[in-house]
Design a protein around this motif. Structure first.
Motif, PDB file in Angstrom:
ATOM      1  N   LYS A   1       0.879  -1.296   0.041  1.00 27.05           N
ATOM      2  CA  LYS A   1      -0.037  -0.112  -0.139  1.00 27.05           C
ATOM      3  C   LYS A   1       0.836   1.450   0.051  1.00 27.05           C
ATOM      4  O   LYS A   1       0.573   2.326  -0.661  1.00 27.05           O
ATOM      5  CB  LYS A   1      -1.002   0.009   1.095  1.00 27.05           C
TER       6      LYS A   1
ATOM      7  N   ARG B   1     -10.838   1.150  -1.448  1.00 27.20           N
ATOM      8  CA  ARG B   1     -10.218   2.483  -1.623  1.00 27.20           C
ATOM      9  C   ARG B   1      -8.721   2.480  -0.891  1.00 27.20           C
ATOM     10  O   ARG B   1      -8.873   2.005   0.021  1.00 27.20           O
ATOM     11  CB  ARG B   1     -11.151   3.555  -0.828  1.00 27.20           C
ATOM     12  N   LEU B   2      -8.259   3.181  -1.488  1.00 27.66           N
ATOM     13  CA  LEU B   2      -6.739   3.539  -0.848  1.00 27.66           C
ATOM     14  C   LEU B   2      -6.593   4.985  -0.423  1.00 27.66           C
ATOM     15  O   LEU B   2      -6.766   5.924  -1.378  1.00 27.66           O
ATOM     16  CB  LEU B   2      -5.669   3.236  -1.988  1.00 27.66           C
ATOM     17  N   GLY B   3      -6.535   5.081   0.944  1.00 30.30           N
ATOM     18  CA  GLY B   3      -6.580   6.457   1.404  1.00 30.30           C
ATOM     19  C   GLY B   3      -5.121   6.884   1.784  1.00 30.30           C
ATOM     20  O   GLY B   3      -4.097   6.355   1.286  1.00 30.30           O
ATOM     21  N   SER B   4      -5.038   7.877   2.491  1.00 32.37           N
ATOM     22  CA  SER B   4      -3.672   8.373   2.839  1.00 32.37           C
ATOM     23  C   SER B   4      -2.987   7.616   4.061  1.00 32.37           C
ATOM     24  O   SER B   4      -1.980   7.954   4.350  1.00 32.37           O
ATOM     25  CB  SER B   4      -3.835   9.755   3.657  1.00 32.37           C
ATOM     26  N   GLY B   5      -3.761   6.630   4.594  1.00 35.61           N
ATOM     27  CA  GLY B   5      -3.060   5.560   5.471  1.00 35.61           C
ATOM     28  C   GLY B   5      -3.421   5.967   7.041  1.00 35.61           C
ATOM     29  O   GLY B   5      -2.799   5.124   7.592  1.00 35.61           O
ATOM     30  N   GLY B   6      -4.222   6.652   7.187  1.00 34.51           N
ATOM     31  CA  GLY B   6      -4.552   6.818   8.618  1.00 34.51           C
ATOM     32  C   GLY B   6      -5.706   5.913   9.103  1.00 34.51           C
ATOM     33  O   GLY B   6      -5.516   5.565  10.297  1.00 34.51           O
TER      34      GLY B   6
ATOM     35  N   TRP C   1      -8.666   6.220   8.856  1.00 41.15           N
ATOM     36  CA  TRP C   1      -9.818   6.790   9.769  1.00 41.15           C
ATOM     37  C   TRP C   1     -11.144   6.469   9.100  1.00 41.15           C
ATOM     38  O   TRP C   1     -12.271   6.475   9.838  1.00 41.15           O
ATOM     39  CB  TRP C   1      -9.677   8.228   9.445  1.00 41.15           C
ATOM     40  N   TYR C   2     -11.291   6.258   7.886  1.00 37.18           N
ATOM     41  CA  TYR C   2     -12.552   5.902   7.199  1.00 37.18           C
ATOM     42  C   TYR C   2     -12.877   4.441   7.772  1.00 37.18           C
ATOM     43  O   TYR C   2     -14.165   3.775   7.815  1.00 37.18           O
ATOM     44  CB  TYR C   2     -12.759   6.184   5.796  1.00 37.18           C
ATOM     45  N   ASP C   3     -11.910   3.597   7.473  1.00 37.26           N
ATOM     46  CA  ASP C   3     -11.964   1.964   7.846  1.00 37.26           C
ATOM     47  C   ASP C   3     -12.588   1.815   9.308  1.00 37.26           C
ATOM     48  O   ASP C   3     -13.431   1.162   9.613  1.00 37.26           O
ATOM     49  CB  ASP C   3     -10.801   1.117   7.660  1.00 37.26           C
ATOM     50  N   ARG C   4     -11.813   2.787  10.240  1.00 38.21           N
ATOM     51  CA  ARG C   4     -12.553   2.615  11.568  1.00 38.21           C
ATOM     52  C   ARG C   4     -13.906   3.176  11.887  1.00 38.21           C
ATOM     53  O   ARG C   4     -14.827   2.580  12.490  1.00 38.21           O
ATOM     54  CB  ARG C   4     -11.267   3.599  12.565  1.00 38.21           C
TER      55      ARG C   4
ATOM     56  N   ALA D   1     -16.116   0.863  10.285  1.00 36.20           N
ATOM     57  CA  ALA D   1     -16.382  -0.516  11.149  1.00 36.20           C
ATOM     58  C   ALA D   1     -17.676  -0.804  11.771  1.00 36.20           C
ATOM     59  O   ALA D   1     -18.221  -1.798  12.205  1.00 36.20           O
ATOM     60  CB  ALA D   1     -15.140  -0.627  11.978  1.00 36.20           C
TER      61      ALA D   1
ATOM     62  N   TRP E   1      -9.288  -5.203   7.371  1.00 31.10           N
ATOM     63  CA  TRP E   1      -9.968  -4.191   7.935  1.00 31.10           C
ATOM     64  C   TRP E   1     -10.848  -2.998   6.694  1.00 31.10           C
ATOM     65  O   TRP E   1     -11.290  -2.440   7.200  1.00 31.10           O
ATOM     66  CB  TRP E   1      -9.297  -3.196   8.962  1.00 31.10           C
TER      67      TRP E   1
HETATM   68  N1  LIG Z   1     -11.384  -1.342  11.891  1.00 35.00           N
HETATM   69  C1  LIG Z   1     -10.032  -0.762  12.218  1.00 35.00           C
HETATM   70  N2  LIG Z   1      -9.903  -1.252  13.765  1.00 35.00           N
HETATM   71  C2  LIG Z   1      -8.477  -0.831  14.183  1.00 35.00           C
HETATM   72  N3  LIG Z   1      -7.577  -0.409  13.119  1.00 35.00           N
HETATM   73  C3  LIG Z   1      -7.790  -0.139  12.178  1.00 35.00           C
HETATM   74  C4  LIG Z   1      -9.199  -0.488  11.487  1.00 35.00           C
HETATM   75  N4  LIG Z   1      -9.266  -0.127  10.068  1.00 35.00           N
HETATM   76  C5  LIG Z   1      -7.842   0.563  10.042  1.00 35.00           C
HETATM   77  N5  LIG Z   1      -7.101   0.166  11.128  1.00 35.00           N
HETATM   78  C6  LIG Z   1      -5.772   0.704  11.029  1.00 35.00           C
HETATM   79  O1  LIG Z   1      -5.456   1.879  10.134  1.00 35.00           O
HETATM   80  C7  LIG Z   1      -3.957   1.854   9.479  1.00 35.00           C
HETATM   81  C8  LIG Z   1      -4.269   2.230   8.125  1.00 35.00           C
HETATM   82  O2  LIG Z   1      -5.217   1.639   7.343  1.00 35.00           O
HETATM   83  P1  LIG Z   1      -5.285   1.709   5.794  1.00 35.00           P
HETATM   84  O3  LIG Z   1      -3.856   1.571   5.414  1.00 35.00           O
HETATM   85  O4  LIG Z   1      -6.184   0.665   5.286  1.00 35.00           O
HETATM   86  O5  LIG Z   1      -5.439   3.278   5.524  1.00 35.00           O
HETATM   87  P2  LIG Z   1      -6.555   3.984   4.452  1.00 35.00           P
HETATM   88  O6  LIG Z   1      -7.615   3.357   4.462  1.00 35.00           O
HETATM   89  O7  LIG Z   1      -5.794   4.053   3.034  1.00 35.00           O
HETATM   90  O8  LIG Z   1      -6.525   5.584   5.295  1.00 35.00           O
HETATM   91  P3  LIG Z   1      -7.654   6.738   5.435  1.00 35.00           P
HETATM   92  O9  LIG Z   1      -9.090   6.114   5.421  1.00 35.00           O
HETATM   93  O10 LIG Z   1      -7.165   7.419   6.514  1.00 35.00           O
HETATM   94  O11 LIG Z   1      -7.642   7.550   4.225  1.00 35.00           O
HETATM   95  C9  LIG Z   1      -3.932   0.194   9.712  1.00 35.00           C
HETATM   96  O12 LIG Z   1      -2.659  -0.004   9.572  1.00 35.00           O
HETATM   97  C10 LIG Z   1      -4.794  -0.404  10.754  1.00 35.00           C
HETATM   98  O13 LIG Z   1      -3.854  -0.698  11.734  1.00 35.00           O
END
Ligand SMILES: Nc1ncnc2c1ncn2[C@@H]1O[C@H](COP(=O)(O)OP(=O)(O)OP(=O)(O)O)[C@@H](O)[C@H]1O
Ligand SMILES: Nc1nc2c(c(=O)[nH]1)N(C=O)[C@@H](CNc1ccc(C(=O)N[C@@H](CCC(=O)O)C(=O)O)cc1)CN2
Length: 199
Positions: free
Chosen positions: A11, A133-138, A140-143, A146, A173
């Motif tokens: 990623k 989706r590939l986001g900036s890596g935080g 945030w949207y996956d959390r 969830a 996730w």
């Molecule tokens: N549901 C979740 N619960 C706990 N940690 C999560 C969850 N989803 C994502 N993370 C954490 O967030 C980090 C980044 O996820 P990922 O690389 O998929 O970012 P992204 O979706 O591209 O970023 P963003 O949504 O911020 O633009 C992961 O390393 C993971 O540890």
């Protein structure tokens, strides 16, 4: 659509690749992205009560703020506050303050309930046809998504068509988005079509 951007790429590698690509084609794509959004937002927002979640653009993210006046009174912006991402009401001209990530955001709540949101438009570095989706890596949207109540809010990535990739790596996730908006069209995944039709 571009071929898979480097099978086996991480990623992080893909973020570098698509950040460069997005920067290169942003200016040419933005007018078409805005036109696509203008063409589709009426129908997307007609079926569901609630607000349109925009974003305050950073770097090479498409700037959707020209859409805001048409939807004033029905807008929200994200804010990183406390442990996670929230959406707060916003209208053009309202004061903003740097959130915990340094991004301009509404400084005070109320933090909106997912039932108060009709649609989320979210910047992306890349998206796959599955909605991954590939986001900036935080993360945030996956959390945020969830929580099934947030995952039920239709969510579309926004990006230039050159950043649509035939495949992207998937982590456990990752929750696919419902489609994406680019300068060509508004593309809904099968799940996104069902979600929009039933809302
Ligand atoms: N549901 C979740 N619960 C706990 N940690 C999560 C969850 N989803 C994502 N993370 C954490 O967030 C980090 C980044 O996820 P990922 O690389 O998929 O970012 P992204 O979706 O591209 O970023 P963003 O949504 O911020 O633009 C992961 O390393 C993971 O540890
Ligand atoms: N405009 C915007 N708001 C958002 C997000 C986002 O991706 N974009 N987020 C999504 O999760 C959350 C916050 N997460 C962040 C996302 C990116 C960066 C950041 O610094 N990004 C780039 C700059 C952008 C670019 O040049 O393309 C960087 O790493 O330098 C910081 C926080 C919520 N608000």
């Amino acid at each position: 659509m571009r071929p898979p951007a480097g099978d086996g790429s991480t990623k992080e590698e893909l973020r570098r690749l698509f950040r460069r690509r997005r920067r290169q084609c942003l200016a040419g794509a933005v007018p078409g992205i805005l036109a696509t959004a203008e063409r589709h937002l009426g129908a997307l927002l007609a079926r569901r009560r609630g607000r349109l979640g925009l974003y305050w653009p950073l770097g090479s993210e498409p700037d959707l703020r020209p859409l805001a006046p048409a939807w004033a009174g029905r807008l929200a912006l994200p804010a990183v506050a406390g442990p996670g991402l929230v959406y707060r009401p916003w209208a053009p001209g309202d004061p903003l303050a740097a959130d915990a990530c340094g991004i301009p955001a509404p400084p005070r709540g109320p933090d909106l309930d997912p039932a108060a949101m009709a649609l989320l438009l979210v910047p992306a570095l890349a998206v796959a046809p599955s909605g991954l989706r590939l986001g900036s890596g935080g993360g945030w949207y996956d959390r945020l998504r969830a929580d099934p109540r947030w995952a039920a809010v239709p969510a579309l990535a926004v990006l230039p068509a050159a950043c649509v990739s035939a495949a992207l790596p998937r982590d456990p996730w990752d929750i696919p988005f419902d489609g994406w908006i680019d300068e060509r069209d508004c593309h809904l995944t099968p799940a996104g079509l069902r979600k929009v039709a039933s809302s």
